[in-house]
Write a protein that holds these residues in place. Structure first.
Motif, PDB file in Angstrom:
ATOM      1  N   VAL A  83     -23.186  51.738 -27.408  1.00 36.81           N
ATOM      2  CA  VAL A  83     -24.440  51.739 -28.168  1.00 36.81           C
ATOM      3  C   VAL A  83     -24.452  50.498 -29.057  1.00 36.81           C
ATOM      4  CG1 VAL A  83     -25.959  53.069 -29.692  1.00 36.81           C
ATOM      5  CG2 VAL A  83     -24.342  54.264 -28.220  1.00 36.81           C
ATOM      6  N   HIS A  84     -25.455  49.672 -28.853  1.00 34.98           N
ATOM      7  CA  HIS A  84     -25.513  48.427 -29.644  1.00 34.98           C
ATOM      8  C   HIS A  84     -26.966  48.044 -29.848  1.00 34.98           C
ATOM      9  CE1 HIS A  84     -26.432  46.120 -25.931  1.00 34.98           C
ATOM     10  NE2 HIS A  84     -25.764  47.104 -25.400  1.00 34.98           N
ATOM     11  N   ASP A  85     -27.278  47.652 -31.054  1.00 29.27           N
ATOM     12  CA  ASP A  85     -28.620  47.156 -31.398  1.00 29.27           C
ATOM     13  C   ASP A  85     -29.733  48.096 -30.936  1.00 29.27           C
ATOM     14  OD1 ASP A  85     -27.382  44.881 -32.398  1.00 29.27           O
ATOM     15  OD2 ASP A  85     -27.352  43.960 -30.409  1.00 29.27           O
ATOM     16  N   GLY A  86     -29.532  49.388 -31.092  1.00 28.32           N
ATOM     17  CA  GLY A  86     -30.581  50.339 -30.770  1.00 28.32           C
ATOM     18  C   GLY A  86     -30.720  50.653 -29.289  1.00 28.32           C
ATOM     19  N   VAL A  87     -29.724  50.276 -28.483  1.00 21.90           N
ATOM     20  CA  VAL A  87     -29.763  50.610 -27.052  1.00 21.90           C
ATOM     21  C   VAL A  87     -28.475  51.332 -26.691  1.00 21.90           C
ATOM     22  CG1 VAL A  87     -29.893  49.695 -24.705  1.00 21.90           C
ATOM     23  CG2 VAL A  87     -31.132  48.562 -26.558  1.00 21.90           C
ATOM     24  N   ALA A  88     -28.629  52.498 -26.051  1.00 24.40           N
ATOM     25  CA  ALA A  88     -27.450  53.206 -25.545  1.00 24.40           C
ATOM     26  C   ALA A  88     -27.358  52.906 -24.056  1.00 24.40           C
ATOM     27  CB  ALA A  88     -27.596  54.702 -25.794  1.00 24.40           C
ATOM     28  N   ASP A  89     -26.345  52.092 -23.675  1.00 24.11           N
ATOM     29  CA  ASP A  89     -26.200  51.714 -22.262  1.00 24.11           C
ATOM     30  C   ASP A  89     -25.812  52.930 -21.417  1.00 24.11           C
ATOM     31  OD1 ASP A  89     -26.759  49.146 -22.932  1.00 24.11           O
ATOM     32  OD2 ASP A  89     -24.654  48.477 -22.992  1.00 24.11           O
ATOM     33  N   ALA A  90     -26.025  52.817 -20.139  1.00 27.04           N
ATOM     34  CA  ALA A  90     -25.625  53.895 -19.229  1.00 27.04           C
ATOM     35  C   ALA A  90     -24.102  54.029 -19.256  1.00 27.04           C
ATOM     36  CB  ALA A  90     -26.101  53.580 -17.820  1.00 27.04           C
TER      37      ALA A  90
END
Lengths: 505, 230
Positions: B203-210
């Motif tokens: 999770v980085h900069d408001g995005v949770a990667d798959a």
């Protein structure tokens, strides 16, 4: 669903409170239509503002050294002294006035001493007596609030000032705190003094020392002129509303200075602290000692009407406390759940006074029932309403903590409605609820405001009986009844407070 | 299966997005720096933050209309997992009946869970009289009694020492494997992710990667993870 029904009840309650306060204001406006203030009314207005301003100024100025001394001193009895600072808040005004008269009155200890020394005597009646009584009540209040401010300063700042070798901590540490706290303290005291009735009734009076509240009482009780009373009550309402609106711009203290009995680390005591604290303690203690000394001898010879009035007052105080605490709990829960507007409803009684509210209710109901019939129900309702802002502010910090710490957990567990009240809210808030109920009960027990307007012999509460005995110059019995009154007030407070503490532990 | 379908959650002006699946029974670590949006995502799953866009589906069912208590979710917060004024047994009992009307069989279940977690004889104690490790176990006991298929852990053992934290995460892993529970752990400690989770969602900069398999993501870290690990 439960949230929805709770929101509806909180909304209905807030609406009811606002309607009561604003409805009575409207009734006053309608009744007062066409009236004009007389020269005596302008004098009452001037006196009201003057005595409130002087009382505020003196209370705040005198509280400064006392609070500072308490903040930086550690000594045996410190907790007891801070506890004593809370006593005037619970002390029925009429009792304190009797104590002050006993010390500073015409045949009081001070004047006897002055006479013995061949010096001229002083009189307690008039502006300086009213101010003296207000300082007696508000010096402790201001001290506790300022002490709270002092103790909110991190101890590390005082330590830092010492390591830096700053010549004084006042400029960089204490002055900013006072600048933030003092306006709220001053406005709170100014509001209390604006609506003070009993002090003016007993120590004021006459053209030179009549407050608006006293003028309302005189217009209703002696002149039988509801229109003029309504006009005066309307003026009083406007002044209070303006003061409350001003106060809303400042942060009024929350929690009534709970926890101020902890000594603060990092400050150094000063030689001046000891005499300051001794003088403050004497100023507060001596009137209480005088009440006990004057009242104890006649305690066994009190007429039955005193005991009947005591029972009546105690029952009303318990009922008013229950209503006030229930309303405060509902409103505070709604507030922490996000309904910020309910705070306005909880604080709106501050924009009026018991006497103004009572006058409005009298005007609204006089075609339905006689004042005597409604004296006790109206007094009960007004007392519950007037305690509400204090209870709301008292409950708010811990209700906020409860919400922040446990609301999500409660939601995931499905803890709602009555189960949430029983297993979460009441246990977690038991301490402030107990203290709040005690405060409301003590305030109601000692109240002598609206009941003085309406009550006949059969509806007299204990403070009214004390005032009537005193007015009839039966001073021994008045002092003894005052002792019963103060015992009842403190006992009700202690019972509720201890009950809350036990439930919390 | 948990499906975050073009999900967007906004809390206090901060938005986090996610669009991925997680098979039932998995153990996933949400890894990333403070303020990246890990806890916001967890609060969305638990039902405390409503989606501003997209859906959260569990076994194909949209959870939007469900309150936190109705969701197939149990959660352990960073702290305040037990009510301090209730005994340990009462805290566990709340998972069975929020009104705490517990019959003999309910009480036996509570006792059995306490025994299983090594807390035998501590049911009558107040939480304040338990050690940090015991508190963690008691909170886990409540989760066990809730028996929900999805367990969310918002760094509940962060305040404990490394050995105690490893011990409790091991216990969670064992219990989850036994019951087939899907677990999502929020952490900013890569060691926790390695030890506990089969997959990691960065999770980085408001995005949770798959999610990516834990071994694979640490063997070949993407730029955002490299930046985070330093």
């Amino acid at each position: 669903m439960a949230n929805r029904s709770f929101a509806i009840s909180a909304g209905a309650l807030a609406g009811g409170i606002a309607a009561l306060v604003l409805g009575t204001a409207l009734a006053l406006a309608v009744q007062a239509k066409g009236g004009a203030l007389r020269p005596a009314d302008w004098a009452a207005l001037r006196f009201t503002l003057t005595q409130a301003a002087l009382s505020t100024l003196l209370s705040c100025l005198l509280a400064l050294p006392v609070a500072r001394a308490l903040a930086r001193s550690r000594f045996f009895g410190r907790r007891a002294l801070i506890l004593l600072m809370g006593a005037p808040f619970l002390l029925p005004v009429i009792v304190a006035v009797l104590g002050l008269v006993s010390l500073y009155g015409r045949s009081g200890v001070l004047n006897q001493t002055l006479e013995a020394l061949g010096l001229p005597t002083i009189t307690i009646y008039g502006l300086h007596g009213v101010v003296l009584a207000h300082v007696f009540f508000n010096l402790p209040l201001a001290t506790r609030m300022l002490l709270n401010g002092w103790q909110s300063i991190p101890a590390e700042r005082f330590c830092l000032a010492q390591t830096l070798g700053l010549p004084s901590t006042f400029r960089h540490i204490e002055r900013p705190m006072l600048a933030a706290v003092m306006p709220g303290v001053a406005l709170a005291i100014f509001l209390v003094c604006l609506t003070s009735f009993v002090v003016a009734l007993t120590l004021g009076g006459g053209p030179a020392a009549t407050t608006l509240e006293l003028a309302i009482y005189q217009a209703l009780r002696f002149d039988f002129d509801p229109g003029h009373a309504a006009l005066l009550a309307g003026v009083q309402f406007i002044i209070c509303a303006v003061a409350v609106t001003l106060a809303a711009r400042f942060t009024l203290p929350e929690g009534l200075g709970l926890g101020v009995d902890r000594a603060q680390f990092g400050q150094r005591a000063h030689w001046v602290d000891a005499p300051v604290l001794v003088l403050a303690a004497l100023f507060l203690l001596l009137p209480l000692v005088a009440v006990v000394a004057d009242g104890a001898p006649a305690l066994l010879h009190l007429p039955d009407l005193v005991w009947a009035a005591a029972l009546r007052s105690a029952l009303m105080a318990i009922a008013a406390a229950f209503l006030s605490v229930t309303a405060a709990l509902i409103l505070v829960q709604a507030k922490v759940a996000g309904a910020a507007w309910v705070e306005g409803a909880a604080m709106v009684p501050l924009a009026t006074s018991g006497l103004v509210l009572g006058t409005g209710l009298f005007l609204l109901t006089r075609s339905v029932a006689s004042p005597e019939t409604l004296a006790l129900p109206v007094t009960f309702l007004v007392n519950a309403m007037m305690a509400l802002p204090f209870l709301f502010r008292l409950l708010l910090p811990q209700a906020r903590d409860l919400h922040r710490n446990y609301d999500r957990l409660a939601q995931t567990l499905g803890l709602s409605g009555a189960a949430r009240l029983r297993w979460l809210t009441l246990p977690r808030l038991a301490r402030p609820l107990g203290m709040g109920a005690g405060l409301a009960a003590a305030l109601s027990m000692g109240d002598l405001g609206v009941v003085a307007l309406f009550a006949g012999q059969d509806q007299a509460t204990l403070p009214l009986v004390v005032q009537r005995l005193s007015g009839a110059y039966r001073m021994d019995q008045a002092a003894a009844a005052a002792l019963v009154l103060v015992a009842c007030s403190f006992a009700l407070f202690a019972l509720c407070d201890i009950g809350g503490r036990r439930a919390a532990s | 299966m948990l499906h975050l379908d073009h999900l967007s959650l906004t809390q206090d002006g901060f938005t986090v997005t996610a669009n991925w699946h997680l098979p039932a029974g998995s153990r996933l670590a949400l890894l990333g720096p403070s303020g990246a949006g890990k806890s916001t995502l967890l609060m969305g799953l638990a039902g405390f933050v409503a989606p501003s866009a997209g859906r959260i589906l569990w076994q194909g069912r949209d959870m939007a209309a469900l309150t936190p208590a109705q969701r197939p979710v149990s959660i352990l917060f960073q702290d305040q997992n037990l009510f301090p004024h209730l005994s340990v047994a009462q805290n566990l009992g709340l998972a069975i009946n929020p009104r705490l009307r517990l019959n003999a069989s309910d009480l036996a279940r509570v006792e059995s869970v306490l025994d299983r977690l090594g807390l035998q004889g501590l049911g009558a104690r107040a939480p304040a009289n338990l050690s940090g490790g015991q508190l963690g176990r008691a909170a886990l006991g409540r989760v066990l009694l809730q028996a929900r298929p999805l367990l969310l852990l918002d760094e509940p053992f962060a305040a404990l020492g490394p050995a105690l934290k490893a011990d409790l995460l091991g216990l969670v892993a064992d219990l989850a494997a036994e019951a087939g529970t899907t677990v999502i752990l929020v952490t900013h400690d890569p060691a926790d992710a390695r030890r506990f989770a089969g997959g990691v969602a960065l999770v980085h900069d408001g995005v949770a990667d798959a999610p990516v398999a834990t071994d694979a993501i640490f063997a070949n870290p993407p730029p955002a993870l490299r930046d985070y690990l330093g």
